[in-house]
Design a protein around this motif. Structure first.
Motif, PDB file in Angstrom:
ATOM      1  N   GLU A 217      20.536 -19.832  64.736  1.00 15.86           N
ATOM      2  CA  GLU A 217      21.811 -20.534  64.526  1.00 15.86           C
ATOM      3  C   GLU A 217      21.653 -21.882  63.827  1.00 15.86           C
ATOM      4  O   GLU A 217      22.642 -22.524  63.485  1.00 15.86           O
ATOM      5  N   ASP A 218      20.428 -22.305  63.603  1.00 17.57           N
ATOM      6  CA  ASP A 218      20.184 -23.514  62.813  1.00 17.57           C
ATOM      7  C   ASP A 218      20.213 -23.221  61.315  1.00 17.57           C
ATOM      8  O   ASP A 218      20.134 -24.150  60.505  1.00 17.57           O
ATOM      9  N   THR A 219      20.302 -21.957  60.964  1.00 15.44           N
ATOM     10  CA  THR A 219      20.348 -21.577  59.550  1.00 15.44           C
ATOM     11  C   THR A 219      21.571 -22.177  58.876  1.00 15.44           C
ATOM     12  O   THR A 219      22.699 -22.000  59.338  1.00 15.44           O
ATOM     13  N   ALA A 220      21.334 -22.922  57.801  1.00 14.68           N
ATOM     14  CA  ALA A 220      22.414 -23.610  57.089  1.00 14.68           C
ATOM     15  C   ALA A 220      21.823 -24.346  55.883  1.00 14.68           C
ATOM     16  O   ALA A 220      20.606 -24.444  55.749  1.00 14.68           O
ATOM     17  N   VAL A 221      22.709 -24.840  55.056  1.00 13.75           N
ATOM     18  CA  VAL A 221      22.304 -25.805  54.041  1.00 13.75           C
ATOM     19  C   VAL A 221      22.400 -27.188  54.674  1.00 13.75           C
ATOM     20  O   VAL A 221      23.438 -27.537  55.252  1.00 13.75           O
ATOM     21  N   TYR A 222      21.335 -27.932  54.595  1.00 14.52           N
ATOM     22  CA  TYR A 222      21.275 -29.257  55.196  1.00 14.52           C
ATOM     23  C   TYR A 222      21.460 -30.305  54.101  1.00 14.52           C
ATOM     24  O   TYR A 222      20.771 -30.272  53.071  1.00 14.52           O
ATOM     25  N   TYR A 223      22.379 -31.234  54.370  1.00 16.90           N
ATOM     26  CA  TYR A 223      22.714 -32.275  53.412  1.00 16.90           C
ATOM     27  C   TYR A 223      22.403 -33.648  53.987  1.00 16.90           C
ATOM     28  O   TYR A 223      22.669 -33.929  55.165  1.00 16.90           O
ATOM     29  N   CYS A 224      21.896 -34.491  53.129  1.00 16.68           N
ATOM     30  CA  CYS A 224      21.670 -35.890  53.470  1.00 16.68           C
ATOM     31  C   CYS A 224      22.928 -36.672  53.095  1.00 16.68           C
ATOM     32  O   CYS A 224      23.544 -36.414  52.042  1.00 16.68           O
ATOM     33  N   ASN A 225      23.316 -37.607  53.947  1.00 14.04           N
ATOM     34  CA  ASN A 225      24.494 -38.433  53.697  1.00 14.04           C
ATOM     35  C   ASN A 225      24.146 -39.888  53.911  1.00 14.04           C
ATOM     36  O   ASN A 225      23.514 -40.250  54.906  1.00 14.04           O
ATOM     37  N   LEU A 226      24.569 -40.732  52.977  1.00 18.06           N
ATOM     38  CA  LEU A 226      24.307 -42.166  53.046  1.00 18.06           C
ATOM     39  C   LEU A 226      25.630 -42.910  52.974  1.00 18.06           C
ATOM     40  O   LEU A 226      26.425 -42.658  52.065  1.00 18.06           O
ATOM     41  N   GLU A 227      25.866 -43.817  53.919  1.00 18.49           N
ATOM     42  CA  GLU A 227      27.073 -44.635  53.917  1.00 18.49           C
ATOM     43  C   GLU A 227      26.702 -46.072  53.540  1.00 18.49           C
ATOM     44  O   GLU A 227      25.837 -46.676  54.164  1.00 18.49           O
ATOM     45  N   ILE A 228      27.401 -46.586  52.534  1.00 18.23           N
ATOM     46  CA  ILE A 228      27.161 -47.949  52.068  1.00 18.23           C
ATOM     47  C   ILE A 228      28.452 -48.746  52.168  1.00 18.23           C
ATOM     48  O   ILE A 228      29.528 -48.247  51.796  1.00 18.23           O
ATOM     49  N   ASP A 229      28.322 -49.971  52.642  1.00 17.87           N
ATOM     50  CA  ASP A 229      29.480 -50.858  52.737  1.00 17.87           C
ATOM     51  C   ASP A 229      29.560 -51.714  51.478  1.00 17.87           C
ATOM     52  O   ASP A 229      28.581 -52.354  51.084  1.00 17.87           O
ATOM     53  N   TYR A 230      30.749 -51.713  50.890  1.00 17.96           N
ATOM     54  CA  TYR A 230      31.066 -52.580  49.758  1.00 17.96           C
ATOM     55  C   TYR A 230      32.219 -53.470  50.214  1.00 17.96           C
ATOM     56  O   TYR A 230      33.379 -53.144  50.039  1.00 17.96           O
ATOM     57  N   GLY A 231      31.876 -54.616  50.807  1.00 20.01           N
ATOM     58  CA  GLY A 231      32.904 -55.458  51.378  1.00 20.01           C
ATOM     59  C   GLY A 231      33.600 -54.725  52.508  1.00 20.01           C
ATOM     60  O   GLY A 231      32.976 -54.301  53.475  1.00 20.01           O
ATOM     61  N   LEU A 232      34.915 -54.535  52.394  1.00 17.36           N
ATOM     62  CA  LEU A 232      35.673 -53.841  53.417  1.00 17.36           C
ATOM     63  C   LEU A 232      35.699 -52.328  53.203  1.00 17.36           C
ATOM     64  O   LEU A 232      36.211 -51.588  54.040  1.00 17.36           O
ATOM     65  N   ASP A 233      35.173 -51.883  52.091  1.00 18.39           N
ATOM     66  CA  ASP A 233      35.154 -50.451  51.779  1.00 18.39           C
ATOM     67  C   ASP A 233      33.827 -49.839  52.185  1.00 18.39           C
ATOM     68  O   ASP A 233      32.790 -50.495  52.143  1.00 18.39           O
TER      69      ASP A 233
END
Length: 119
Positions: free
Chosen positions: A88-104
């Motif tokens: 059940e771990d079979t999947a496409v695994y994606y890396c995600n990065l969150e960056i803050d640009y001021g309030l965004d």
């Protein structure tokens, strides 16, 4: 511009291990968090594990005790060590990065790496 490149996926038997890597490049400042998501066929993308700028980690209940997320800031790399893998771990695994640009806050995705676990 931010680029994420994942690697380390593959085919493994149930009970086996894999280590995924995600290398970030570009304007990677003010990182809020970096993590791994996965998407199995016919299912929604789901959070697997995330590590924030303070080093705190969070895991999906389904992977707690089996997966470990870590990072090497000097190499701009985040890892996902996956042990005791299940079909059940079979999947496409994606890396995600969150960056803050001021309030965004913007999120960036890698291209994904396939993990297949046979029974």
């Amino acid at each position: 511009q931010v680029r994420l490149v994942e690697s380390g996926g593959g085919l493994v038997q149930a009970g086996g291990s894999l280590r995924l890597s995600c290398v970030a490049s570009g304007s990677i400042f003010n990182i809020n968090a970096i993590g791994w998501y996965r998407q199995a066929p016919g299912k929604q993308r789901e959070l697997v594990a995330v590590i924030n700028s303070g080093g705190s980690t969070h895991y999906a209940d389904s992977v707690k005790g089996r997966f470990t997320i870590s990072r090497d800031n000097a190499k701009n790399t985040v890892y996902l060590q996956m042990n005791s893998l299940k079909p059940e771990d079979t999947a496409v695994y994606y890396c995600n990065l969150e960056i803050d640009y001021g309030l965004d806050r913007l999120g960036y995705w890698g291209q994904g790496t396939q993990v297949s676990v046979s029974s």
